[in-house]
Scaffold this motif. Sequence first.
Motif, PDB file in Angstrom:
ATOM      1  N   THR A  51      35.592  50.145  45.516  1.00 21.35           N
ATOM      2  CA  THR A  51      36.437  49.241  44.752  1.00 21.35           C
ATOM      3  C   THR A  51      36.116  47.790  45.065  1.00 21.35           C
ATOM      4  N   ILE A  52      36.183  46.960  44.043  1.00 23.73           N
ATOM      5  CA  ILE A  52      36.035  45.519  44.217  1.00 23.73           C
ATOM      6  C   ILE A  52      37.376  44.866  43.911  1.00 23.73           C
ATOM      7  N   LEU A  53      37.770  43.922  44.759  1.00 27.00           N
ATOM      8  CA  LEU A  53      39.024  43.209  44.611  1.00 27.00           C
ATOM      9  C   LEU A  53      38.688  41.763  44.282  1.00 27.00           C
ATOM     10  N   THR A  54      38.844  41.411  43.014  1.00 27.70           N
ATOM     11  CA  THR A  54      38.416  40.109  42.523  1.00 27.70           C
ATOM     12  C   THR A  54      39.181  39.756  41.257  1.00 27.70           C
ATOM     13  N   THR A  55      39.298  38.454  40.984  1.00 28.79           N
ATOM     14  CA  THR A  55      39.884  38.001  39.722  1.00 28.79           C
ATOM     15  C   THR A  55      38.802  37.673  38.697  1.00 28.79           C
ATOM     16  N   ASP A  56      37.541  37.830  39.089  1.00 30.81           N
ATOM     17  CA  ASP A  56      36.403  37.495  38.236  1.00 30.81           C
ATOM     18  C   ASP A  56      35.890  38.769  37.557  1.00 30.81           C
TER      19      ASP A  56
END
Length: 399
Positions: free
Chosen positions: A325-330
């Motif tokens: 999982t990636i945790l980003t707003t992009d």
Amino acid sequence: MKILSTEKKNNVLASMIKIIDAKRDKIIAANKADLEAFQRDDQALFDRLVVNDAKVDGMIQAVREVMEQEDPVGKVISKRNLNNGLEIINQTAPFGTIMIIYESRPDVTIEAAVLAFKANSKILLKGGKEAVNSNKALVECWHEALEENGLTKDWIELFTLNREETQEFLRNPTEKLDLIVPRGGERLIAFVKEHAQCAVLVSGRGNNFAYVAEDADWEQAKKVIINAKTNKISGCNALDKILVDEKLPDFESKLKDLGKSLADYKVELLAEQELLSNIDGAKEIPSEDSWYEEFLALKALVGKAKGLDEVIEKINKYSGGHSATILTTDKSKAAKFMEQVDSAAVYHNASTRFTDGGQMGVGAELAISTDKLHHRGPLGLEQLVTNKYYVFGDGQIRD
């Protein structure tokens, strides 16, 4: 192998629902005998072994869901009429005989068998010795349901072989095997792949990663990480590795915050040497082997990340190819991560704990496949068939 009608298969499953419910006390008592004999030196294995009323209800629900699903056998995949007059139909067909080798979890005895049976395959169940009483009680239920509907017991068989006997069976099976699914740790998978004489579909190894990007919503990221790590430590979809981007604002204070939050859940932390001063109570990573390890425990490894490209390379090197999982707003960063990370399931701002047949809308699953042939991810009913070509002619010959 005889192709059973959908009605016949569903009648067996309807019988099974009634029988499991009627015999729940016997099933739980058999499981109690397994629990009492188990040496509790492996908490994750013990957790998977437990059968209680909630687990029995889950078994019944799994059978009901499969009964209500569309029959996967005989569905047309493609149909072509060629210039030479041949009509070619490609449609789904049963595998034949599937063997599943699994550790601990007695509910697999229900979930694996119900899927294989509805997909018109015979299944050989090789459960672990720690669950022998539970598995025998559950297979007795299957045999009663089969006989109640005029079918023989050999559709669903339980093997209680030791390691040497299993090895011999894999090398020289006494009946034709079409597919083997080892559901467990790396040692079990390696053992099966070494000795099997037919196709092996690898399942079970997790070692899942989370990447906290520099633009992550910190509170959201922390919530996702805690859930992925602590919700169920024995699940193959549990989180083991946490990579935090060095450009995350207030990097050091957020590491401290993450360490404290995980410590509140009694998670043991390993960390790279340069991060130890920022994570109270963390121990230095003992060797590179720790990066490859699936913990199946309240344990996690924290590392510093230097950008997305390095993260993708590291995950593809060390992970089990299960979930990341990636945790980003992009969203563009997330898209690149999801395209290039080589895992069965990739997530954006969500817990890896959703890699599960029921959670993904697939329903009951045989396993989570990390292989690329013939399917990756939850092996549900639709994935438990192969295909077959039907070619209709009128005397055509090839020039």
